[in-house]
Design a protein around this motif. Structure first.
Motif, PDB file in Angstrom:
ATOM      1  N   ILE A  22       0.864  -1.189   0.000  1.00 26.92           N
ATOM      2  CA  ILE A  22       0.000   0.000   0.000  1.00 26.92           C
ATOM      3  C   ILE A  22       0.899   1.237   0.000  1.00 26.92           C
ATOM      4  O   ILE A  22       1.797   1.369   0.834  1.00 26.92           O
ATOM      5  CB  ILE A  22      -1.003   0.008   1.192  1.00 26.92           C
ATOM      6  CG1 ILE A  22      -0.312  -0.170   2.541  1.00 26.92           C
ATOM      7  CG2 ILE A  22      -2.050  -1.070   0.997  1.00 26.92           C
ATOM      8  CD1 ILE A  22      -1.283  -0.088   3.746  1.00 26.92           C
ATOM      9  N   MET A  23       0.666   2.116  -0.971  1.00 19.78           N
ATOM     10  CA  MET A  23       1.566   3.261  -1.159  1.00 19.78           C
ATOM     11  C   MET A  23       0.796   4.577  -1.102  1.00 19.78           C
ATOM     12  O   MET A  23      -0.326   4.682  -1.577  1.00 19.78           O
ATOM     13  CB  MET A  23       2.220   3.218  -2.550  1.00 19.78           C
ATOM     14  CG  MET A  23       3.098   2.029  -2.807  1.00 19.78           C
ATOM     15  SD  MET A  23       4.222   2.354  -4.179  1.00 19.78           S
ATOM     16  CE  MET A  23       3.125   2.449  -5.590  1.00 19.78           C
ATOM     17  N   GLY A  24       1.447   5.591  -0.538  1.00 22.50           N
ATOM     18  CA  GLY A  24       0.960   6.958  -0.663  1.00 22.50           C
ATOM     19  C   GLY A  24       2.176   7.818  -0.948  1.00 22.50           C
ATOM     20  O   GLY A  24       3.260   7.547  -0.415  1.00 22.50           O
TER      21      GLY A  24
ATOM     22  N   CYS B  49      -0.711  -4.483  -5.495  1.00 24.11           N
ATOM     23  CA  CYS B  49      -0.480  -3.199  -4.840  1.00 24.11           C
ATOM     24  C   CYS B  49      -1.668  -2.250  -4.979  1.00 24.11           C
ATOM     25  O   CYS B  49      -2.451  -2.336  -5.930  1.00 24.11           O
ATOM     26  CB  CYS B  49       0.829  -2.573  -5.327  1.00 24.11           C
ATOM     27  SG  CYS B  49       0.698  -1.247  -6.501  1.00 24.11           S
ATOM     28  N   LEU B  50      -1.800  -1.373  -3.985  1.00 26.54           N
ATOM     29  CA  LEU B  50      -2.814  -0.311  -3.986  1.00 26.54           C
ATOM     30  C   LEU B  50      -2.098   1.028  -3.936  1.00 26.54           C
ATOM     31  O   LEU B  50      -1.179   1.206  -3.147  1.00 26.54           O
ATOM     32  CB  LEU B  50      -3.722  -0.397  -2.757  1.00 26.54           C
ATOM     33  CG  LEU B  50      -4.574  -1.637  -2.537  1.00 26.54           C
ATOM     34  CD1 LEU B  50      -5.463  -1.433  -1.300  1.00 26.54           C
ATOM     35  CD2 LEU B  50      -5.443  -1.914  -3.751  1.00 26.54           C
TER      36      LEU B  50
ATOM     37  N   MET C  34       2.191   3.682 -10.494  1.00 25.99           N
ATOM     38  CA  MET C  34       1.810   2.273 -10.575  1.00 25.99           C
ATOM     39  C   MET C  34       2.368   1.615 -11.830  1.00 25.99           C
ATOM     40  O   MET C  34       2.587   0.401 -11.854  1.00 25.99           O
ATOM     41  CB  MET C  34       0.288   2.134 -10.537  1.00 25.99           C
ATOM     42  CG  MET C  34      -0.271   2.269  -9.138  1.00 25.99           C
ATOM     43  SD  MET C  34      -2.044   1.951  -9.071  1.00 25.99           S
ATOM     44  CE  MET C  34      -2.693   3.403  -9.867  1.00 25.99           C
ATOM     45  N   ALA C  35       2.608   2.420 -12.879  1.00 26.46           N
ATOM     46  CA  ALA C  35       3.136   1.853 -14.124  1.00 26.46           C
ATOM     47  C   ALA C  35       4.421   1.071 -13.861  1.00 26.46           C
ATOM     48  O   ALA C  35       4.640  -0.003 -14.430  1.00 26.46           O
ATOM     49  CB  ALA C  35       3.385   2.965 -15.143  1.00 26.46           C
TER      50      ALA C  35
ATOM     51  N   TYR D  43      -3.889  -1.518  -8.264  1.00 24.76           N
ATOM     52  CA  TYR D  43      -5.199  -0.884  -8.329  1.00 24.76           C
ATOM     53  C   TYR D  43      -5.145   0.486  -7.672  1.00 24.76           C
ATOM     54  O   TYR D  43      -4.635   0.634  -6.564  1.00 24.76           O
ATOM     55  CB  TYR D  43      -6.244  -1.785  -7.658  1.00 24.76           C
ATOM     56  CG  TYR D  43      -6.378  -3.119  -8.372  1.00 24.76           C
ATOM     57  CD1 TYR D  43      -6.963  -3.166  -9.635  1.00 24.76           C
ATOM     58  CD2 TYR D  43      -5.851  -4.292  -7.830  1.00 24.76           C
ATOM     59  CE1 TYR D  43      -7.065  -4.363 -10.324  1.00 24.76           C
ATOM     60  CE2 TYR D  43      -5.943  -5.500  -8.512  1.00 24.76           C
ATOM     61  CZ  TYR D  43      -6.549  -5.531  -9.765  1.00 24.76           C
ATOM     62  OH  TYR D  43      -6.635  -6.709 -10.451  1.00 24.76           O
ATOM     63  N   GLY D  44      -5.659   1.485  -8.385  1.00 24.72           N
ATOM     64  CA  GLY D  44      -5.649   2.860  -7.878  1.00 24.72           C
ATOM     65  C   GLY D  44      -6.974   3.193  -7.225  1.00 24.72           C
ATOM     66  O   GLY D  44      -8.036   2.986  -7.819  1.00 24.72           O
TER      67      GLY D  44
END
Ligand code: ZN
Length: 463
Positions: free
Chosen positions: A92-94, A186-187, A405-406, A416-417
């Protein structure tokens, strides 16, 4: 059917867990973190300040994290909540950086005030992307506190440099720290919920995005004296070519994501708009529908094909001199499966002028990953999370812009965004992302935190 039953069991387990959680308290804590993150100016790099804040919050919970940096001012943070390892991790990324600000334009509240006023939180990055950052951080903290059993590790990354400097962030993480973040799914940012007239109307999950490509049109002619106009003038040839290419309607092609997007949008739109979405697939009416979108809905139009926008034009240097060269720089956004050489050949045919060349290049080549599946277990788990929190239809989305995300998708990982709820009219009124009054609905902050929790537990909790 088996997997649907399992998903239900997981959702049930997570919701039992959620019932034991005091969401009023969690929301207050989350709001405090979101405001604090907005109050940290990370508009000119300096993401390390954000990372220090995040690290302190994780330390207080006994969650170990590591800081990795290509530039000490632009650090990334990685934390991991362990699961039983039966599935590959969930990432999970921000992103911790924001775009810059023009402080003079922030007339009501300062760009880094994080002020809560009239049901909105104001500040640079409050949507993009500190909303995802605080929600991912809080979810990591809640996983630790509740001790939810996990089938997969959950890896939380505070990522730097997303706004045009990914060499410090995702590029660096993928090339230098891949073993520490390698996930099975990943999100990250880019989807969200659209609110209209104070009601959520639909949600989107970003599954793929267009690929930035660069090219220039170069016109050449004979130079000479400006008092004797010449038909071979490079500026004249370039102007014609620019107009032809900008008015061209490139071949339309839908993929699983965009086809489903327009089908579902048709189901929830006003009759005239719904008919236009359906007309796209009717050979007799498609051109008319496309022309309508080109004029009125540029985002929809862009989703239909590889698009071209001429954004820089150069030529000439003195009023009385006919220049021998003029150029136009094009922003090309390719469909994920575009054959660019074939596309450049089509452009050349459209321009149909030997004095004008199409010269590809001038832009960093990005990987072109395939779209992430809209039938995977994880996609359905996300759909379920959105439906549970917002009770609205969920649409897969192809982003016309580009996200980090690419680079993760290019490693073969579905991504997934997701994103928070925003008022449809807020952007046009000047309150959207990257604007001078970026703001987030207070309610949307709480709902986004809940969505993150539901999504992460649905994807990662033990079965
Ligand atoms: Zn962003």
């Amino acid at each position: 059917m088996k997997s649907a039953r399992l998903l239900f069991a997981v959702a049930l387990a997570a919701s039992c867990q959620a019932q034991q959680m005091d969401w009023n308290k969690i929301d207050a804590e989350g709001l405090h973190h979101l405001q604090a993150l907005v109050q940290i100016d990370s508009s000119n790099g300096m993401e390390t300040r954000v990372v220090e804040y995040v690290k302190k919050a994780l330390d207080a919970e006994g969650i170990p994290s590591i800081i990795v940096a290509k530039d000490p001012n632009r650090a990334n943070l990685i934390a991991r909540i362990k699961g039983n390892g039966s599935k590959k991790p969930l990432l999970i990324m921000g992103h911790s950086d924001t775009v810059k600000v023009d402080p003079a334009k922030w007339i009501n509240f300062g760009p880094f005030s994080g002020t809560l006023s009239g049901g909105y939180i104001y500040g640079r990055g409050v949507i993009d992307d500190k909303s995802d950052l605080f929600a991912a951080m809080m979810t990591t903290i809640l996983l630790k506190r509740t001790g939810v059993k996990l089938d997969r590790d959950v890896i939380f990354v505070s990522e730097s440099g997303e706004e045009g400097a990914s060499g410090f962030g995702i590029g660096y993480l993928v090339s230098e720290h891949w073993p520490q973040i390698e996930p099975g799914v990943c999100l990250a940012e880019a989807g969200g919920v659209t609110r209209r007239g104070s009601r959520a109307v639909f949600a989107t999950i970003e599954t793929t995005e267009k690929v930035p490509r660069g090219a220039r049109l170069v016109a050449t002619g004979v130079s000479g004296h400006g008092s004797r106009p010449m038909r071979s003038n490079a500026i004249v040839h370039l102007s014609r070519a620019v107009e032809k290419i900008a008015m061209w309607d490139p071949p339309m092609r839908l993929n699983d994501t965009t086809r489903t997007y327009f089908e579902k949008l048709a189901q929830i739109s006003e009759p005239a708009e719904a008919q236009r979405f359906r007309d796209l697939l009717n050979p007799a009416k498609s051109a008319e529908a496309r022309e309508y979108f080109a004029e009125h809905e540029p985002a929809f139009y862009s989703m239909l094909h590889t698009s071209i926008s001429p954004n820089i034009i150069q030529g000439g240097y003195q009023t009385n001199v006919i220049p021998s060269e003029a150029t136009a720089t094009l922003d090309i956004r390719a469909l994920p499966d575009e054959d660019m050489n074939a596309f450049y050949a089509l452009m050349k045919n459209v321009i149909n002028d030997p004095a004008v060349q199409v010269v590809p290049g001038g832009r960093a080549e990005r990987p072109i990953p395939p779209p992430s599946s809209i039938t995977s277990e994880e996609y359905h788990a996300l759909e379920g999370a959105f439906q549970k929190v917002y009770n609205v239809p969920v649409l897969p989305l192809m982003q016309t812009g580009a996200t980090d995300m690419a680079q993760v998708r290019a490693k073969g990982v579905p991504c997934y965004g997701i994103g928070p709820m925003v008022d449809e009219e807020d952007g046009p009124r000047g309150f959207g992302i990257h604007s001078d009054q970026e703001r987030l609905l207070e309610e949307a902050a709480y709902k986004h935190l809940r969505l993150f929790w539901e999504a992460v537990t649905a994807i990662a909790a033990a079965r």
